[in-house]
Structures are given as structure tokens and as C-alpha cells.
Scaffold this motif. Structure first.
Motif, mmCIF file in Angstrom:
data_model
loop_
_atom_site.group_PDB
_atom_site.id
_atom_site.type_symbol
_atom_site.label_atom_id
_atom_site.label_comp_id
_atom_site.label_asym_id
_atom_site.label_seq_id
_atom_site.Cartn_x
_atom_site.Cartn_y
_atom_site.Cartn_z
ATOM 1 N N ASN A 24 12.405 -8.848 2.711
ATOM 2 C CA ASN A 24 11.220 -8.861 1.854
ATOM 3 C C ASN A 24 11.582 -8.418 0.433
ATOM 4 O O ASN A 24 12.594 -7.735 0.220
ATOM 5 C CB ASN A 24 10.148 -7.934 2.439
ATOM 6 C CG ASN A 24 9.397 -8.579 3.584
ATOM 7 O OD1 ASN A 24 8.645 -9.531 3.391
ATOM 8 N ND2 ASN A 24 9.610 -8.075 4.800
ATOM 9 N N PRO A 25 10.771 -8.781 -0.575
ATOM 10 C CA PRO A 25 11.061 -8.429 -1.973
ATOM 11 C C PRO A 25 11.293 -6.944 -2.214
ATOM 12 O O PRO A 25 12.011 -6.574 -3.154
ATOM 13 C CB PRO A 25 9.810 -8.920 -2.713
ATOM 14 C CG PRO A 25 9.319 -10.069 -1.890
ATOM 15 C CD PRO A 25 9.580 -9.655 -0.465
ATOM 16 N N ALA A 26 10.714 -6.085 -1.387
ATOM 17 C CA ALA A 26 10.885 -4.641 -1.564
ATOM 18 C C ALA A 26 12.351 -4.220 -1.489
ATOM 19 O O ALA A 26 12.727 -3.162 -1.999
ATOM 20 C CB ALA A 26 10.076 -3.887 -0.509
ATOM 21 N N ALA A 45 4.581 -5.121 1.707
ATOM 22 C CA ALA A 45 4.021 -5.210 0.356
ATOM 23 C C ALA A 45 3.845 -3.823 -0.257
ATOM 24 O O ALA A 45 4.111 -3.617 -1.449
ATOM 25 C CB ALA A 45 2.682 -5.946 0.396
ATOM 26 N N ASP A 94 7.035 -1.984 -1.851
ATOM 27 C CA ASP A 94 7.732 -2.611 -2.981
ATOM 28 C C ASP A 94 7.900 -1.591 -4.106
ATOM 29 O O ASP A 94 6.931 -0.964 -4.540
ATOM 30 C CB ASP A 94 6.935 -3.819 -3.477
ATOM 31 C CG ASP A 94 7.782 -4.758 -4.322
ATOM 32 O OD1 ASP A 94 9.001 -4.524 -4.439
ATOM 33 O OD2 ASP A 94 7.221 -5.727 -4.869
ATOM 34 N N GLY A 95 9.134 -1.397 -4.552
ATOM 35 C CA GLY A 95 9.421 -0.427 -5.597
ATOM 36 C C GLY A 95 9.653 0.985 -5.089
ATOM 37 O O GLY A 95 9.903 1.896 -5.891
#
Length: 201
Positions: free
Chosen positions: A27-29, A180, A183-184
């Protein structure tokens, strides 16, 4: 599901496996942390890639592998996710997701995953909560289709740089919602894998 039906499905979907590219950690995280840097071990099950004994598989004692890892600077909270990469579905099956694991906690055992007395429906004795699995339960033990070969069950331990909101933790969040939300926040992560199969006998 009858054994004959399972065997038929295993034959039909024999090449539907290996959903590594859809793992939770893709995932983008995890864009800034694409590779594991945290060593995760299982004292009771053995080395990474160990074959799970009957006690850890559906129909047995339904034990959960003990997990251990080391502290990481900057981690304020841990997240733990368990997935089956080889189920014949478009993405891995989430067998367990645990949020709000205290930063000082560096191991998890069966007792930690027991429901906390007098607590809300998602709170566990280990001081954290569980999220939404495929069947909605606290944990789904491994149960590969008969004759579908070995399935790999990955346990991901993820260190976060700040705790998740308590209301979110208590909401029984889904795999997607957690991905989600972090993330970050990812500082480091590691994984341990156990595998098993079920054969026609």
C-alpha cells in the motif's frame, strides 16, 4: 464445504495463488519503506517459513504463533496484520488485524489475543484491539483448500510514528481503512511467515 467440493475448487483454481503483489505492505503507506527492516521471529513455531503444526491450523487448538521483535526508535505504536497470500482470490485474505498495540510491547502470545474482561467487543488482553477480518472474527486460523498446496501466512509487524485515534482503533477498522490511516506514519516493518497445507486422506 464438503471435501469433494474443496478438491474440485483446488483443481479449478490451482494456478490462482501467490498474491504477493497485493500484500498489505504494498500500500502507498509503505512507499518510503518498501523493504522490511525489522526482524520478527516466532519462538514457538520456528524460523521464517516454518511449517505450522496442527495446533495452529483450523480444527486444532487454534493457537496463534508467538511473535517477537525488537524496539525501534521513533515507534509510538505497533500494528500487526496476518494474511494468506495463496488463497484463490484477487487479493490476500486478512486473517487478523490488530491495532493500537502499545509501543513498549515487543512480543505477542496467545494470551494477548484473548478478549479483555469487561471491555468493549474489540478490546483484547494484550492492551490492543482487533479489526475486521474476512469473516468478522477476532482471528481466522489457517485452512487452505484441500490439495491446493502450501499456503503462506504472513504476519506483518508495523511500527508507527504516532498512535492511531482511539475511536478509530475501537471501530473494528478494515484492512483498507487501516492502510489509508497509516499513510505517513510508518517508521519500520518486518514479517514472519508460517505455512501449511491440507491433503486428501
Amino acid at each position: 464445504m464438503t471435501a469433494y467440493l474443496e478438491i474440485t475448487l483446488s483443481w479449478l483454481f490451482k494456478n490462482f495463488r501467490g498474491r504477493d503483489d497485493k500484500a498489505f505492505t504494498t500500500n502507498p503507506a509503505f512507499a518510503s519503506h518498501p523493504e522490511p527492516t525489522l526482524q520478527v521471529t516466532s519462538p514457538d513455531c520456528g524460523a521464517d517459513g516454518a511449517t505450522l503444526s496442527k495446533g495452529y491450523i483450523a480444527g486444532g487448538k487454534v493457537l496463534i504463533p508467538e511473535l517477537k521483535w525488537e524496539t525501534v526508535e521513533g515507534v509510538k505504536e505497533w500494528l500487526v496484520v496476518n494474511e494468506d497470500f495463496d488463497a484463490p482470490l484477487p487479493k490476500p485474505i486478512c486473517h487478523g488485524i490488530y491495532v493500537g498495540v502499545p509501543a513498549e510491547k515487543l512480543s505477542l502470545g496467545n494470551e494477548d489475543f484473548q478478549p479483555a474482561a469487561g471491555a468493549s467487543s474489540t478490546q483484547l488482553k494484550g492492551g490492543f484491539s482487533y479489526g475486521m477480518t474476512r469473516n468478522g472474527k477476532l482471528y481466522t486460523p489457517p485452512r487452505p483448500l484441500i490439495n491446493h498446496g502450501f499456503h503462506r501466512y504472513f504476519w506483518f509487524v508495523v511500527g508507527l510514528n504516532e498512535p492511531l485515534d482511539p475511536e478509530f482503533v475501537a471501530s473494528k477498522p478494515s484492512r483498507e481503512a487501516v492502510a489509508a490511516k497509516i499513510d505517513g506514519r510508518v517508521v519500520a516493518w518486518g514479517r514472519w511467515m508460517g505455512q501449511c497445507e491440507r491433503k486428501w486422506e
